[in-house]
Design a protein around this motif. Structure first.
Motif, PDB file in Angstrom:
ATOM      1  N   PHE A 174      -7.735  -8.515   0.317  1.00 46.90           N
ATOM      2  CA  PHE A 174      -6.752  -8.345   1.393  1.00 46.90           C
ATOM      3  C   PHE A 174      -6.127  -9.677   1.799  1.00 46.90           C
ATOM      4  CE2 PHE A 174      -8.737  -4.221   3.256  1.00 46.90           C
ATOM      5  CZ  PHE A 174      -8.147  -3.468   2.266  1.00 46.90           C
ATOM      6  N   LYS A 191      -8.346  -3.075  14.046  1.00 42.19           N
ATOM      7  CA  LYS A 191      -8.268  -4.536  14.124  1.00 42.19           C
ATOM      8  C   LYS A 191      -7.045  -4.986  14.880  1.00 42.19           C
ATOM      9  CE  LYS A 191     -10.826  -5.493   9.931  1.00 42.19           C
ATOM     10  NZ  LYS A 191     -10.783  -6.010   8.597  1.00 42.19           N
ATOM     11  N   ALA A 251      -2.204 -10.329   1.454  1.00 40.24           N
ATOM     12  CA  ALA A 251      -1.448 -10.592   2.682  1.00 40.24           C
ATOM     13  C   ALA A 251      -0.513 -11.789   2.565  1.00 40.24           C
ATOM     14  CB  ALA A 251      -2.403 -10.785   3.852  1.00 40.24           C
ATOM     15  N   HIS A 258       2.840 -10.656   1.948  1.00 39.56           N
ATOM     16  CA  HIS A 258       3.209  -9.529   2.801  1.00 39.56           C
ATOM     17  C   HIS A 258       3.139  -9.950   4.265  1.00 39.56           C
ATOM     18  CE1 HIS A 258       1.833  -7.825  -1.027  1.00 39.56           C
ATOM     19  NE2 HIS A 258       2.812  -6.960  -0.828  1.00 39.56           N
ATOM     20  N   TYR A 263       4.381   0.038   3.988  1.00 35.36           N
ATOM     21  CA  TYR A 263       3.659   1.132   4.637  1.00 35.36           C
ATOM     22  C   TYR A 263       4.222   2.494   4.239  1.00 35.36           C
ATOM     23  CZ  TYR A 263       1.608  -2.444   7.705  1.00 35.36           C
ATOM     24  OH  TYR A 263       0.957  -3.533   8.204  1.00 35.36           O
ATOM     25  N   TRP A 281      -4.892  -1.713   1.316  1.00 38.06           N
ATOM     26  CA  TRP A 281      -4.330  -2.599   2.339  1.00 38.06           C
ATOM     27  C   TRP A 281      -3.522  -1.797   3.356  1.00 38.06           C
ATOM     28  CZ3 TRP A 281       0.801  -4.027   3.416  1.00 38.06           C
ATOM     29  CH2 TRP A 281       0.962  -5.160   4.232  1.00 38.06           C
ATOM     30  N   LYS A 334       6.488  -5.549   5.295  1.00 36.97           N
ATOM     31  CA  LYS A 334       5.280  -4.783   5.610  1.00 36.97           C
ATOM     32  C   LYS A 334       5.627  -3.326   5.911  1.00 36.97           C
ATOM     33  CE  LYS A 334       1.982  -7.086   8.011  1.00 36.97           C
ATOM     34  NZ  LYS A 334       1.411  -7.967   9.054  1.00 36.97           N
ATOM     35  N   GLU A 357      -5.930   0.211   5.472  1.00 41.82           N
ATOM     36  CA  GLU A 357      -6.612  -0.706   6.398  1.00 41.82           C
ATOM     37  C   GLU A 357      -5.697  -1.117   7.549  1.00 41.82           C
ATOM     38  OE1 GLU A 357      -9.877  -2.915   7.804  1.00 41.82           O
ATOM     39  OE2 GLU A 357      -9.755  -1.376   6.252  1.00 41.82           O
ATOM     40  N   ASN A 358      -4.465  -1.438   7.229  1.00 41.27           N
ATOM     41  CA  ASN A 358      -3.533  -1.908   8.255  1.00 41.27           C
ATOM     42  C   ASN A 358      -3.020  -0.799   9.165  1.00 41.27           C
ATOM     43  OD1 ASN A 358      -2.801  -4.946   8.057  1.00 41.27           O
ATOM     44  ND2 ASN A 358      -3.055  -4.237   5.952  1.00 41.27           N
ATOM     45  N   SER A 404      -6.810   0.976  10.896  1.00 41.02           N
ATOM     46  CA  SER A 404      -7.962   0.229  11.410  1.00 41.02           C
ATOM     47  C   SER A 404      -7.727  -0.147  12.861  1.00 41.02           C
ATOM     48  CB  SER A 404      -8.202  -1.026  10.574  1.00 41.02           C
ATOM     49  OG  SER A 404      -7.179  -1.969  10.815  1.00 41.02           O
TER      50      SER A 404
END
Length: 154
Positions: free
Chosen positions: A8, A154, A12, A15, A25, A145, A21, A148-149, A152
């Motif tokens: 990742f 985060k 990244a 990206h 997606y 990725w 991004k 996750e983005n 997640s």
């Protein structure tokens, strides 16, 4: 073998731009989805004749390939493999139903081409080459990725 976080981090690097991004997606899942559709379009009589399950959603080449792809994800992260397996199941089901109304291979080629145009446009905005030109494994990292983005905490 690199960890998922290492993959990742490297992915990244190319990206960072918000527009790129956002394009990823949308386009990365579309490409994954279209490949599932293309694989489902390959005649799979040998699979259905062998298994005799009368379950066309799993008796096809896409399901076979996705099982192999899941091995890659399991080696990186069981949690990610489960997320990708869920997304893969959705792709199989939706592609199956699309194939009931239109020629699936034609639909899938159209989605594939449009999504790749989007991807390259995004990388043009970013000013960096796509990661898969450095390592083909990034073609499998991209979907993880995105998952996750987008999903997640985060």
């Amino acid at each position: 073998m690199r960890t998922l976080d290492q993959w990742f981090a490297e992915y990244a690097v190319s990206h960072q731009n918000p527009t790129n991004k956002a394009i990823h997606y949308i386009c990365v899942p579309a490409i994954f989805f279209s490949i599932v559709g293309l694989l489902m379009s390959i005649p799979s009589g040998i699979i259905s004749d062998s298994l005799k399950l009368n379950a066309p959603i799993i008796e096809n080449w896409a399901f076979v390939v996705l099982l192999l792809v899941l091995v890659f994800y399991i080696r990186l992260s069981l949690a990610m493999a489960i997320k990708i397996a869920i997304f893969s199941a959705i792709c199989l089901i939706v592609n199956y139903y699309i194939g009931q109304f239109v020629p699936l291979w034609i639909f899938s080629i159209g989605v594939f081409i449009i999504a790749w145009i989007g991807q390259f446009y995004g990388h043009n905005i970013e000013g960096k080459k796509p990661s898969f030109l450095k390592d083909l494994q990034f073609l499998l990292i991209g979907p993880a990725w995105v998952v996750e983005n987008l999903f997640s905490r985060k």
